[in-house]
Motif scaffolding. Structure first.
Motif, PDB file in Angstrom:
ATOM      1  N   ILE A 155       1.218  -1.911   0.131  1.00 12.36           N
ATOM      2  CA  ILE A 155      -0.219   0.132   0.075  1.00 12.36           C
ATOM      3  C   ILE A 155       0.683   1.046  -0.233  1.00 12.36           C
ATOM      4  N   GLY A 156       1.769   1.074   0.656  1.00  9.69           N
ATOM      5  CA  GLY A 156       2.808   2.287   0.939  1.00  9.69           C
ATOM      6  C   GLY A 156       3.454   2.978   0.396  1.00  9.69           C
ATOM      7  N   ARG A 157       3.430   1.401  -0.978  1.00  5.91           N
ATOM      8  CA  ARG A 157       4.316   1.879  -2.247  1.00  5.91           C
ATOM      9  C   ARG A 157       4.088   3.169  -2.964  1.00  5.91           C
ATOM     10  N   ALA A 158       2.899   3.091  -3.216  1.00  9.00           N
ATOM     11  CA  ALA A 158       2.176   3.706  -3.985  1.00  9.00           C
ATOM     12  C   ALA A 158       2.636   5.393  -3.649  1.00  9.00           C
ATOM     13  N   PHE A 159       2.983   5.425  -2.566  1.00  7.51           N
ATOM     14  CA  PHE A 159       3.481   7.055  -1.890  1.00  7.51           C
ATOM     15  C   PHE A 159       4.528   7.061  -2.026  1.00  7.51           C
ATOM     16  N   LEU A 160       5.336   6.911  -3.016  1.00 10.24           N
ATOM     17  CA  LEU A 160       6.742   6.214  -2.969  1.00 10.24           C
ATOM     18  C   LEU A 160       7.407   6.346  -4.532  1.00 10.24           C
ATOM     19  N   GLU A 161       7.214   7.574  -5.045  1.00  5.44           N
ATOM     20  CA  GLU A 161       7.574   7.162  -6.622  1.00  5.44           C
ATOM     21  C   GLU A 161       8.914   7.764  -6.494  1.00  5.44           C
ATOM     22  N   TYR A 162       9.791   7.623  -4.957  1.00  2.60           N
ATOM     23  CA  TYR A 162      11.132   7.480  -5.653  1.00  2.60           C
ATOM     24  C   TYR A 162      12.588   6.805  -5.368  1.00  2.60           C
ATOM     25  N   LYS A 163      13.001   6.651  -5.332  1.00  4.69           N
ATOM     26  CA  LYS A 163      14.954   5.868  -4.743  1.00  4.69           C
ATOM     27  C   LYS A 163      14.119   5.741  -3.539  1.00  4.69           C
ATOM     28  N   LEU A 164      13.900   4.350  -2.597  1.00  4.01           N
ATOM     29  CA  LEU A 164      14.043   4.100  -1.230  1.00  4.01           C
ATOM     30  C   LEU A 164      15.464   4.016  -0.901  1.00  4.01           C
ATOM     31  N   ASP A 165      16.366   4.327   0.692  1.00  4.14           N
ATOM     32  CA  ASP A 165      16.945   3.797   1.300  1.00  4.14           C
ATOM     33  C   ASP A 165      17.329   2.338   1.307  1.00  4.14           C
ATOM     34  N   HIS A 166      18.103   1.811   2.696  1.00  7.51           N
ATOM     35  CA  HIS A 166      17.976   0.029   2.616  1.00  7.51           C
ATOM     36  C   HIS A 166      17.098   0.547   3.281  1.00  7.51           C
ATOM     37  N   ASP A 167      16.996   1.388   4.246  1.00  5.39           N
ATOM     38  CA  ASP A 167      15.554   1.165   5.580  1.00  5.39           C
ATOM     39  C   ASP A 167      14.307   0.697   4.785  1.00  5.39           C
ATOM     40  N   ILE A 168      13.755   1.529   4.154  1.00  2.25           N
ATOM     41  CA  ILE A 168      12.564   1.440   3.676  1.00  2.25           C
ATOM     42  C   ILE A 168      12.879   0.524   2.773  1.00  2.25           C
ATOM     43  N   ALA A 169      13.792   0.159   2.041  1.00  3.51           N
ATOM     44  CA  ALA A 169      13.821  -1.298   1.308  1.00  3.51           C
ATOM     45  C   ALA A 169      13.805  -2.758   2.059  1.00  3.51           C
ATOM     46  N   PHE A 170      13.867  -2.438   3.676  1.00  3.04           N
ATOM     47  CA  PHE A 170      13.046  -3.548   4.613  1.00  3.04           C
ATOM     48  C   PHE A 170      11.617  -3.541   4.357  1.00  3.04           C
ATOM     49  N   LEU A 171      11.221  -2.457   4.656  1.00  2.00           N
ATOM     50  CA  LEU A 171       9.961  -2.289   4.592  1.00  2.00           C
ATOM     51  C   LEU A 171       8.703  -3.272   3.772  1.00  2.00           C
ATOM     52  N   ASP A 172       9.550  -3.465   2.400  1.00  2.00           N
ATOM     53  CA  ASP A 172       9.543  -3.139   1.193  1.00  2.00           C
ATOM     54  C   ASP A 172       9.641  -4.965   0.932  1.00  2.00           C
ATOM     55  N   GLY A 173       9.060  -5.985   1.683  1.00  2.00           N
ATOM     56  CA  GLY A 173       9.395  -6.889   1.852  1.00  2.00           C
ATOM     57  C   GLY A 173      10.101  -8.143   2.642  1.00  2.00           C
ATOM     58  N   GLY A 174      10.783  -7.167   3.182  1.00  2.00           N
ATOM     59  CA  GLY A 174      11.762  -7.534   4.279  1.00  2.00           C
ATOM     60  C   GLY A 174      10.668  -8.898   5.338  1.00  2.00           C
ATOM     61  N   VAL A 175      12.023  -9.228   6.084  1.00  2.45           N
ATOM     62  CA  VAL A 175      12.233 -10.033   6.459  1.00  2.45           C
ATOM     63  C   VAL A 175      12.608  -9.927   8.244  1.00  2.45           C
ATOM     64  N   LEU A 176      11.695 -10.231   9.452  1.00  2.00           N
ATOM     65  CA  LEU A 176      12.534 -10.781  10.772  1.00  2.00           C
ATOM     66  C   LEU A 176      12.784 -11.719  11.019  1.00  2.00           C
ATOM     67  N   LYS A 177      13.427 -11.916  11.019  1.00  2.00           N
ATOM     68  CA  LYS A 177      13.573 -13.616  12.126  1.00  2.00           C
ATOM     69  C   LYS A 177      14.014 -13.680  13.655  1.00  2.00           C
ATOM     70  N   THR A 178      13.074 -14.425  14.165  1.00  2.00           N
ATOM     71  CA  THR A 178      13.129 -14.133  15.793  1.00  2.00           C
ATOM     72  C   THR A 178      13.297 -15.413  16.576  1.00  2.00           C
ATOM     73  N   TYR A 179      14.264 -15.503  17.485  1.00  2.00           N
ATOM     74  CA  TYR A 179      14.949 -16.328  18.221  1.00  2.00           C
ATOM     75  C   TYR A 179      14.183 -16.897  19.716  1.00  2.00           C
ATOM     76  N   GLY A 180      13.527 -17.534  20.851  1.00  2.00           N
ATOM     77  CA  GLY A 180      13.528 -16.993  22.273  1.00  2.00           C
ATOM     78  C   GLY A 180      14.134 -17.981  22.635  1.00  2.00           C
ATOM     79  N   VAL A 181      14.527 -17.837  23.974  1.00  2.00           N
ATOM     80  CA  VAL A 181      15.173 -18.843  25.167  1.00  2.00           C
ATOM     81  C   VAL A 181      14.468 -18.306  26.232  1.00  2.00           C
ATOM     82  N   GLY A 182      13.818 -18.656  27.208  1.00  2.00           N
ATOM     83  CA  GLY A 182      13.232 -18.464  28.296  1.00  2.00           C
ATOM     84  C   GLY A 182      12.434 -19.705  29.684  1.00  2.00           C
ATOM     85  N   GLY A 183      12.390 -19.293  30.513  1.00  2.00           N
ATOM     86  CA  GLY A 183      11.535 -20.234  31.092  1.00  2.00           C
ATOM     87  C   GLY A 183      10.340 -19.891  32.041  1.00  2.00           C
TER      88      GLY A 183
END
Length: 315
Positions: A155-183
């Motif tokens: 949705i937001g891509r339609a609002f940005l018509e110019y070159k994106l930096d790497h931070d916004i590039a994450f927003l466009d299809g990026g994935v944050l993978k996580t693991y957790g350990v506890g008790g």
């Protein structure tokens, strides 16, 4: 539906200073602020990753728009293998959708970037029951969690018509993978009689989530959260019968306190819950499900409140 102004619903990020150059610059968010956003998302994920009946289903809306900014749903369960082998096993799976808004700038203009972040997580636990009394056990549990947050800028891509930096590039299809350990440490009281059944659990759980693998450097983060809760259920037969067994009425109550990075992440530090429902016993038949329970619950906390309906089965 719970109504509350979500503390993290809008991230206002630093804007680059305008320059006299006529060259069009890429839109930028600022990696430091995006990093804070990533830590915030991991804090929100801990609500889903930590087994907790009071926050197992939440829908929090924006006061300004009335549209859901955060939706969380969790299902799971646990059981002790047998009295002779008192290994306790538990598992939970959770889904959440978070809709933040970012402000991007290229130095001469700013644009709001709506994003959808969807997370999936699974948590498993293994423990051991140590009897303390006839109906009371102490249960230490080791917990492990895996999850991922996927970003959708469709949705937001339609609002940005110019070159994106790497931070916004994450927003466009990026994935944050996580693991957790506890008790966890749990006190579990279970007593069954001909006239009624009583279950009471007191539990404290700590889980630390970290990003890993090929997660973008702009959103690597961590979160350390602790949930303390107490839960109780009372079941007793009604005069009615169904499937050759009495229909039971069910009363529930629960209370949770949140600590660490969880505390205040959604604008509250505690949640309470009361519920009532009915339970059908199908143990007279040769089927895998022995009980089916339908419970309506009212959840309330700091300036929030809402209703939910839960369906559970026993095997």
């Amino acid at each position: 539906m719970l109504a509350h102004r979500l503390a993290l619903s809008a991230f206002v990020l630093a804007l680059a200073a305008p320059t006299a150059s006529a060259q069009v610059r890429p839109f930028s968010l600022g990696g430091t602020n995006l990093q804070k956003a990533a830590n915030g998302v991991l804090s929100l994920m801990s609500y889903s990753a930590i087994p907790d009946i009071t926050s197992s289903s939440l829908s929090i809306s924006s006061d300004a728009t009335g549209n859901p900014d955060l939706l969380m749903s969790q299902f799971g369960g646990g059981f002790t293998w047998s009295r002779d082998t008192p290994i306790y096993l538990e598992g939970a799976a959770a889904y959440s959708r978070y809709d933040p808004s970012f402000v991007a700038s290229n130095g001469t203009e700013t644009r709001t970037v709506p994003v959808k972040w969807t997370s999936l997580s699974g948590t498993a636990g293994i423990g051991w029951d140590f009897p303390l009394a006839e109906h009371l056990v102490l249960r230490p549990i080791f917990n492990f969690s895996l999850g991922a947050v996927a970003s959708d800028l469709s949705i937001g891509r339609a609002f940005l018509e110019y070159k994106l930096d790497h931070d916004i590039a994450f927003l466009d299809g990026g994935v944050l993978k996580t693991y957790g350990v506890g008790g966890s440490v749990m006190l579990d009281y279970e007593a069954a009689y001909d006239t009624h059944e009583t279950d009471i659990e007191a539990r404290i759980t700590n889980l630390t989530l970290h990003s890993f693998s090929d997660t973008s450097d702009a959103v690597r983060g961590s979160s350390n959260s602790t949930t303390a809760n107490i839960w109780a259920r009372y079941r007793a037969p009604t005069p009615w019968r169904l499937m050759d067994r009495p229909v039971r009425y069910v009363l529930e109550c629960a209370h949770s306190e949140y600590f660490g990075d969880q505390r205040g992440a959604l604008g509250f530090v505690r949640l309470s819950q009361v519920g009532a429902g009915i339970e059908f016993d199908s143990s007279a038949y040769d089927i895998i499900v022995t009980r089916t329970r339908l419970v309506a619950r009212y959840v309330f906390g700091d300036n929030i409140g809402g209703m939910s309906v839960g369906l559970a089965v026993s095997f």
